[in-house]
Design an enzyme around this catalytic site. Structure first.
Site, PDB file in Angstrom:
ATOM      1  N   LYS A 131      -4.500   9.113   4.502  1.00 38.38           N
ATOM      2  CA  LYS A 131      -5.139   8.516   4.585  1.00 38.38           C
ATOM      3  C   LYS A 131      -6.105   8.049   5.802  1.00 38.38           C
ATOM      4  CE  LYS A 131      -2.599   6.263   1.175  1.00 38.38           C
ATOM      5  NZ  LYS A 131      -1.612   7.171   0.752  1.00 38.38           N
TER       6      LYS A 131
HETATM    7  C1  LIG Z   1      -1.033   7.292  -0.554  1.00 38.39           C
HETATM    8  C2  LIG Z   1      -0.827   8.501  -0.159  1.00 38.39           C
HETATM    9  C3  LIG Z   1      -0.245   9.254  -1.025  1.00 38.39           C
HETATM   10  C4  LIG Z   1      -0.795   9.730  -2.449  1.00 38.39           C
HETATM   11  O1  LIG Z   1      -2.745   9.836  -2.636  1.00 38.39           O
HETATM   12  P1  LIG Z   1      -3.143   9.057  -4.015  1.00 38.39           P
HETATM   13  O2  LIG Z   1      -4.532   9.516  -3.171  1.00 38.39           O
HETATM   14  O3  LIG Z   1      -2.668   8.041  -4.289  1.00 38.39           O
HETATM   15  O4  LIG Z   1      -1.952  10.080  -4.835  1.00 38.39           O
HETATM   16  C5  LIG Z   1       0.997  10.762  -0.759  1.00 38.39           C
HETATM   17  N1  LIG Z   1       0.989  10.778  -0.002  1.00 38.39           N
HETATM   18  C6  LIG Z   1       1.415   9.645   1.216  1.00 38.39           C
HETATM   19  C7  LIG Z   1       1.977   9.679   3.120  1.00 38.39           C
HETATM   20  C8  LIG Z   1       0.595   8.825   0.927  1.00 38.39           C
HETATM   21  O5  LIG Z   1       0.105   7.678   1.916  1.00 38.39           O
END
Ligand SMILES: *Cc1c(COP(=O)(O)O)cnc(C)c1O
Length: 460
Positions: A110
């Protein structure tokens, strides 16, 4: 390039307006009014660094809404805190290629989008001469990435709620050790759902929302999806030296933001054969791509908590393309989903979806087994989210290389790793240092009034 809502009532927004609006005012999601083609750029782009590529990809969607030199400096500032010179390196492990997206300040993917969004917000708020109050609820990853993206930013205040004692100790420390004046951690005496409910109801107090200029940073913001398109191109160029040869991507999925970015990359002309939608036991997306059933279910906590979702907040953007960009169709689909918690598609539309994406649901034991296998065979430690994507990739036979998105550093999910391999992963220095740092956090009851009071008192 203009932006419009999937529900048809909002049109002709600039990029800036779309970013500031977040969720479209008609309840839909904002999307570009067309998808730019990049087929002819591939041979030039393949020699670019990550930041050069970011500028090339993003400027297709932003055009002159932000002067190129300004966008370039926003991008450069966004990726200077990554601990790898390539920002998102690709590592071959066994039969798959791992795209490591966890080299940012909070060790999860993120950061790629939220570091950019933080810089972008600061730039836009200055230009628009306004302030923003970001409120959010987190069960872990999003909170820390948002806090690191927005710490110290001018004209932005952040109030981040987490359920007291219910996020992992590392994730809690990642948030509460940020002492910047504009960051306010609130530990709510309740569950994540309580916290989420408080945020939703504050957004519904329109007068309060206006007065305090409330905003959100969840993955429905178009700028987040945009920033994520870049690493699909970057990884592709690392893996294929011939721009006519396709690759597959396997994407561990919760809110569908990450895999949606891959869909846009494909629509732009990047040679992607299959996008693999990898879910954990919370498999609403797998049930959709399997049988056309997008039906709400209760959330079952899993080893990959950042993918424990009931509905996928970005899925509406993909549905819009399945509806052949028909906003009326979208309104009727989303209305019936709102009412019954069920949307069922069949026939040609489902076939179309199935031709674009493969899907799998990976069980809890498969997740741990995959971590264990990769550790034993290749001495490579997967985090539980990444393991879901890797397991999904293994389930499909393909003649093309498959790139698996690694969404978090394994040390962030030490309990899962310990259950898989019987020992805790080693903490990188950035995480190990957290335990000695000072923290700041207010504990509050799980009520809207308590949160509203803190916002009012703090900002007065
Ligand atoms: C948020 C997150 C996801 C999922 O991502 P999306 O865009 O919501 O599909 C997967 N792995 C981790 C470690 C995350 O923080």
């Amino acid at each position: 390039m203009n932006y419009k809502s999937t529900r048809g009532k909002i049109n002709n927004l600039t990029f800036t307006e779309a970013v500031m609006m977040g969720l479209a005012d008609d309840g839909g999601l904002l999307i570009p009014d067309h998808i730019p083609k990049a087929d002819d750029c591939l041979s030039e782009w393949r020699n670019y660094s990550f930041t050069e590529l970011s500028l090339a990809v993003m400027s297709q969607f932003i055009e002159d809404d932000i002067p190129r030199a300004d966008l370039e400096s926003i991008i450069q500032n966004s990726y200077k805190n990554f601990d790898h010179s390539e920002i998102t390196p690709v590592v071959p492990i066994g039969k798959v290629l791992i795209l490591e997206l966890f080299h940012g300040p909070t060790f999860a993917f993120k950061d790629v989008a939220l570091q950019f969004l933080g810089n972008l917000f600061e730039y836009l708020l200055k230009k628009l001469e306004r302030k923003l109050t970001v409120i959010g609820a987190t069960s872990g990853d999003t909170g820390s990435a948002a806090i690191y993206g927005l710490r110290g930013r001018k004209n932005v205040s952040v109030f981040m709620l987490h359920p007291k004692g219910r996020v992992s100790p590392i994730q809690e420390r990642q948030m509460t050790t940020v002492l910047d004046e504009n960051i306010h951690n609130l530990a709510v005496e309740g569950t994540f759902d309580d916290a989420q409910e408080i945020i939703k109801s504050l957004f519904n107090e329109l007068e309060f929302k206006q007065e305090y200029q409330l905003g959100a940073v969840n993955s429905i913001n178009w700028a987040r999806v945009l920033a994520q398109i870049v690493y699909y191109f970057y990884a592709y160029f690392k893996v294929q030296s011939d721009s006519s040869q396709p690759v597959n991507f396997s994407v561990p999925t919760g809110n569908f933001g990450d895999v949606l970015a891959g869909y846009y990359a494909k629509k732009m002309g990047l040679p992607i054969d299959k996008l693999i939608v990898a879910t954990n036991q919370n498999d609403i997306l797998h049930r959709f791509f399997g049988e056309g059933h997008y039906h709400k279910n209760i959330v079952r906590p899993s080893w990959s908590p950042s993918m424990d979702i009931q509905v996928s907040s970005n899925f509406e953007r993909y549905l819009y393309y399945l509806a052949d960009q028909d906003a009326d169709q979208m309104v009727s689909w989303m209305d019936s989903f709102q009412q019954s918690g069920k949307l069922t598609l069949s026939g040609e539309v489902l076939k179309q979806a199935q031709s674009e994406m493969l899907s799998t649901s990976v069980s809890e034991s498969e997740t741990l087994e995959t971590i264990k296998n990769y550790h034993q065979k290749y001495q490579y430690l997967l985090d539980p989210h990444t393991a879901v994507g890797v397991k999904a990739a293994e389930a499909f036979d393909s003649n093309h290389p498959t790139i698996c998105l690694a969404t978090a550093h394994p040390a962030k999910f030490g309990q899962a790793v310990k259950s898989a391999i019987n020992s805790e992963p080693q903490l990188p220095p950035g995480l190990a240092a957290l335990k000695d740092l000072e923290t700041r956090c207010q504990v509050i009851p799980a009520t809207k009034e308590a949160v509203r009071n803190i916002i009012v008192q703090t900002l007065k």
